[in-house]
Design a protein around this motif. Structure first.
Motif, PDB file in Angstrom:
ATOM      1  N   UNK A 194      10.929  45.825  31.501  1.00 40.53           N
ATOM      2  CA  UNK A 194      10.544  44.879  30.449  1.00 40.53           C
ATOM      3  C   UNK A 194       9.302  45.382  29.717  1.00 40.53           C
ATOM      4  N   UNK A 195       9.414  45.445  28.394  1.00 37.99           N
ATOM      5  CA  UNK A 195       8.311  45.868  27.531  1.00 37.99           C
ATOM      6  C   UNK A 195       7.697  44.629  26.891  1.00 37.99           C
ATOM      7  N   UNK A 196       6.377  44.536  26.905  1.00 35.00           N
ATOM      8  CA  UNK A 196       5.664  43.477  26.194  1.00 35.00           C
ATOM      9  C   UNK A 196       5.070  44.053  24.918  1.00 35.00           C
ATOM     10  N   UNK A 197       5.512  43.550  23.761  1.00 36.15           N
ATOM     11  CA  UNK A 197       4.905  43.934  22.480  1.00 36.15           C
ATOM     12  C   UNK A 197       3.951  42.818  22.071  1.00 36.15           C
ATOM     13  N   UNK A 198       2.645  43.163  21.982  1.00 39.29           N
ATOM     14  CA  UNK A 198       1.574  42.176  21.821  1.00 39.29           C
ATOM     15  C   UNK A 198       0.612  42.594  20.699  1.00 39.29           C
ATOM     16  N   UNK A 199       1.059  42.485  19.428  1.00 40.92           N
ATOM     17  CA  UNK A 199       0.181  42.881  18.325  1.00 40.92           C
ATOM     18  C   UNK A 199      -0.955  41.889  18.080  1.00 40.92           C
ATOM     19  N   UNK A 200      -2.043  42.396  17.522  1.00 39.34           N
ATOM     20  CA  UNK A 200      -3.200  41.577  17.161  1.00 39.34           C
ATOM     21  C   UNK A 200      -2.881  40.752  15.924  1.00 39.34           C
ATOM     22  N   UNK A 201      -3.741  39.757  15.638  1.00 40.49           N
ATOM     23  CA  UNK A 201      -3.461  38.868  14.510  1.00 40.49           C
ATOM     24  C   UNK A 201      -4.113  39.318  13.201  1.00 40.49           C
ATOM     25  N   UNK A 202      -5.171  40.139  13.237  1.00 41.66           N
ATOM     26  CA  UNK A 202      -5.845  40.558  12.005  1.00 41.66           C
ATOM     27  C   UNK A 202      -5.089  41.719  11.361  1.00 41.66           C
ATOM     28  N   UNK A 203      -4.729  41.577  10.089  1.00 37.83           N
ATOM     29  CA  UNK A 203      -3.920  42.588   9.411  1.00 37.83           C
ATOM     30  C   UNK A 203      -4.575  43.962   9.435  1.00 37.83           C
ATOM     31  N   UNK A 204      -5.900  44.023   9.279  1.00 36.27           N
ATOM     32  CA  UNK A 204      -6.576  45.314   9.191  1.00 36.27           C
ATOM     33  C   UNK A 204      -6.608  46.046  10.533  1.00 36.27           C
ATOM     34  N   UNK A 205      -6.243  45.349  11.612  1.00 38.40           N
ATOM     35  CA  UNK A 205      -6.237  45.951  12.939  1.00 38.40           C
ATOM     36  C   UNK A 205      -4.850  45.982  13.575  1.00 38.40           C
ATOM     37  N   UNK A 206      -3.967  45.133  13.087  1.00 38.62           N
ATOM     38  CA  UNK A 206      -2.694  44.898  13.763  1.00 38.62           C
ATOM     39  C   UNK A 206      -1.633  45.930  13.398  1.00 38.62           C
ATOM     40  N   UNK A 207      -0.748  46.187  14.340  1.00 39.72           N
ATOM     41  CA  UNK A 207       0.421  47.034  14.096  1.00 39.72           C
ATOM     42  C   UNK A 207       1.571  46.232  13.484  1.00 39.72           C
ATOM     43  N   UNK A 208       1.457  44.903  13.479  1.00 39.75           N
ATOM     44  CA  UNK A 208       2.574  44.078  13.043  1.00 39.75           C
ATOM     45  C   UNK A 208       2.992  44.338  11.595  1.00 39.75           C
ATOM     46  N   UNK A 209       2.074  44.330  10.606  1.00 41.63           N
ATOM     47  CA  UNK A 209       2.537  44.511   9.218  1.00 41.63           C
ATOM     48  C   UNK A 209       3.231  45.849   8.978  1.00 41.63           C
ATOM     49  N   UNK A 210       2.746  46.905   9.614  1.00 36.90           N
ATOM     50  CA  UNK A 210       3.257  48.249   9.354  1.00 36.90           C
ATOM     51  C   UNK A 210       4.452  48.613  10.242  1.00 36.90           C
ATOM     52  N   UNK A 211       4.470  48.122  11.454  1.00 39.66           N
ATOM     53  CA  UNK A 211       5.441  48.594  12.432  1.00 39.66           C
ATOM     54  C   UNK A 211       6.299  47.505  13.061  1.00 39.66           C
ATOM     55  N   UNK A 212       5.882  46.251  12.966  1.00 42.45           N
ATOM     56  CA  UNK A 212       6.459  45.187  13.771  1.00 42.45           C
ATOM     57  C   UNK A 212       7.954  45.019  13.637  1.00 42.45           C
ATOM     58  N   UNK A 213       8.455  44.901  12.404  1.00 44.39           N
ATOM     59  CA  UNK A 213       9.884  44.663  12.221  1.00 44.39           C
ATOM     60  C   UNK A 213      10.719  45.860  12.679  1.00 44.39           C
ATOM     61  N   UNK A 214      10.186  47.067  12.487  1.00 39.07           N
ATOM     62  CA  UNK A 214      10.886  48.262  12.951  1.00 39.07           C
ATOM     63  C   UNK A 214      10.989  48.270  14.476  1.00 39.07           C
ATOM     64  N   UNK A 215       9.921  47.822  15.142  1.00 43.76           N
ATOM     65  CA  UNK A 215       9.925  47.755  16.604  1.00 43.76           C
ATOM     66  C   UNK A 215      10.957  46.744  17.093  1.00 43.76           C
ATOM     67  N   UNK A 216      10.980  45.563  16.502  1.00 38.70           N
ATOM     68  CA  UNK A 216      11.951  44.549  16.919  1.00 38.70           C
ATOM     69  C   UNK A 216      13.383  45.030  16.701  1.00 38.70           C
ATOM     70  N   UNK A 217      13.613  45.708  15.583  1.00 33.84           N
ATOM     71  CA  UNK A 217      14.957  46.190  15.297  1.00 33.84           C
ATOM     72  C   UNK A 217      15.376  47.275  16.272  1.00 33.84           C
ATOM     73  N   UNK A 218      14.431  48.125  16.672  1.00 40.37           N
ATOM     74  CA  UNK A 218      14.739  49.151  17.669  1.00 40.37           C
ATOM     75  C   UNK A 218      15.227  48.503  18.961  1.00 40.37           C
ATOM     76  N   UNK A 219      14.494  47.510  19.450  1.00 44.30           N
ATOM     77  CA  UNK A 219      14.872  46.892  20.718  1.00 44.30           C
ATOM     78  C   UNK A 219      16.171  46.100  20.596  1.00 44.30           C
ATOM     79  N   UNK A 220      16.433  45.551  19.412  1.00 43.87           N
ATOM     80  CA  UNK A 220      17.662  44.770  19.219  1.00 43.87           C
ATOM     81  C   UNK A 220      18.906  45.638  19.369  1.00 43.87           C
ATOM     82  N   UNK A 221      18.803  46.926  19.048  1.00 45.61           N
ATOM     83  CA  UNK A 221      19.985  47.802  18.996  1.00 45.61           C
ATOM     84  C   UNK A 221      20.057  48.797  20.142  1.00 45.61           C
ATOM     85  N   UNK A 222      19.255  48.607  21.203  1.00 48.83           N
ATOM     86  CA  UNK A 222      19.319  49.504  22.355  1.00 48.83           C
ATOM     87  C   UNK A 222      19.675  48.692  23.594  1.00 48.83           C
ATOM     88  N   UNK A 223      20.044  49.365  24.677  1.00 46.10           N
ATOM     89  CA  UNK A 223      20.492  48.657  25.871  1.00 46.10           C
ATOM     90  C   UNK A 223      19.797  49.147  27.144  1.00 46.10           C
TER      91      UNK A 223
END
Length: 376
Positions: A194-223
């Motif tokens: 089990x992987x925990x993805x735990x991005x920060x909330x501040x845009x200037x520090x967080x991986x979410x705006x740049x990478x978040x949706x790509x990360x979720x999509x990767x996990x959605x399509x792997x087994x």
């Protein structure tokens, strides 16, 4: 003696202050302890957690704000201005105490609102390495609790703390987690890591705006892996519909758990239940380290982090600047973990001075009461 523990910040801060309130009540029956909140739901959370301490006797107070503001906070989330309004509306309430003990710093504004007699005491609410945890305004508190030597040293160097006005060795959240552990259900009904993805909330520090949706999509399509997406509690605090949309998009997948801000996202359910931490600068990585495991850090903003004490936790696992071929990078983090293991162990001891197996709030409670008696 009469002390207040106002919980006026986001709910994740509750677990850092409430155990200390409950220990003060249990250990010092001559001290009247009041826990106060802005909303009914927050007060009920504190009341529910207090059942883990049946020996404590505290009074729970709803702060005197308008019903309209209370409803707005319940429906749309908490803003800084809401906290300030709540403090101002409650200034007469706070004047009746000998001490005000808080996990955040907004409450220092009470001094400017005419609340000058009570001592102001800070419990903190995290143990990360970022500079925000060592802000100079923390020096305005009369007494502070610090988790370990690392924080103590940086605060001494900055002149934030002074001998006799702080106590070292407290991370009260771990106390609650220990008491809750027997009730934790298994996160997934399979044997995948089990992987925990735990991005920060501040845009200037967080991986979410740049990478978040790509990360979720990767996990959605792997087994191969399970994923828990549980960002910092504040990421969707004022954007709840965005978080719920993600839950609807991915929540049907049995190997993905999307939690945009439930109680389980703040009580270490996921940091204790995951096999690998994937994140950027959230201080939750320090809590994850209480049981050393693999990490993969996301440098989405191409920070020059080497040698920067604000990024010390990035020395505890591989760091990547992109999430292309994420599967192989996760595999590498698992394979190379032995080389980071000793650094992780030392980091935990320097940060917390505990491995989470012994309570730290009792000593903090005694230190606070001793300070108040000396100050009186």
């Amino acid at each position: 003696m009469k002390v207040a523990f106002p919980l006026i910040g986001q709910r994740h801060q509750t677990l850092h202050a409430l155990p200390i309130a409950l220990e003060v009540s249990a250990r010092h029956p001559d001290v009247a302890v009041h826990v106060s909140c802005l909303t009914v739901s927050h007060l009920e959370l504190a009341r529910s957690l207090s059942t883990l301490y049946p020996e404590a006797r505290v009074q729970f107070d709803l702060l005197p704000i308008s019903p309209k503001l209370r409803r707005r906070i319940e429906l749309h989330g908490l803003r800084v201005v809401d906290r300030l309004i709540g403090l101002f509306a409650s200034r007469h309430y706070f004047r009746t105490f000998d001490a005000i003990i808080v996990p955040e710093a907004t409450s220092l504004q009470l001094r400017r609102m005419g609340v000058r007699r009570p001592k102001m005491i800070w419990t903190g609410h995290g143990a990360g390495d970022r500079a925000i945890g060592f802000a100079r305004h923390l020096g305005k508190f009369d007494f502070l609790l610090v988790p370990g030597r690392k924080v103590e040293q940086r605060m001494l160097e900055k002149g934030i703390i002074r001998p006799g006005a702080y106590h070292r060795g407290t991370y009260a959240k771990f106390d609650l987690v220990r008491r809750m552990d027997a009730k934790r259900p298994k996160l997934f009904n399979n044997n995948r890591p089990t992987i925990l993805y735990n991005p920060h909330f501040l845009r200037r520090l967080s991986s979410w705006p740049e990478m978040g949706h790509q990360i979720l999509q990767f996990f959605a399509t792997q087994d191969r892996y399970n994923l828990v997406f549980a960002p910092h509690f504040r990421l969707f605090d004022n954007h709840r519909e965005e978080g719920e949309a993600l839950r609807r998009q991915y929540g049907h997948l049995p190997h993905m758990l999307i939690d945009p801000g439930s109680h389980r996202s703040i009580d270490m359910t996921y940091t204790m239940g995951a096999d690998l931490y994937l994140g950027d600068v959230s201080s939750q990585v320090a809590e994850f380290m209480i049981r050393p495991r693999p990490c993969l850090f996301l440098n989405a903003h191409h920070v020059k982090w080497h040698g920067n004490p604000d990024y010390q936790f990035w020395t505890l696992g591989p760091v990547t600047e992109n999430v292309s071929d994420l599967g192989s990078k996760i595999e590498n983090a698992f394979e190379t973990h032995p080389r980071f293991l000793e650094a992780q162990r030392q980091y935990v001891l320097e940060t917390f001075e505990t491995l989470g197996d012994e309570p730290t709030a009792p000593a903090a409670a005694d230190a606070i009461v001793d300070f108040l008696k000396r100050a009186a």
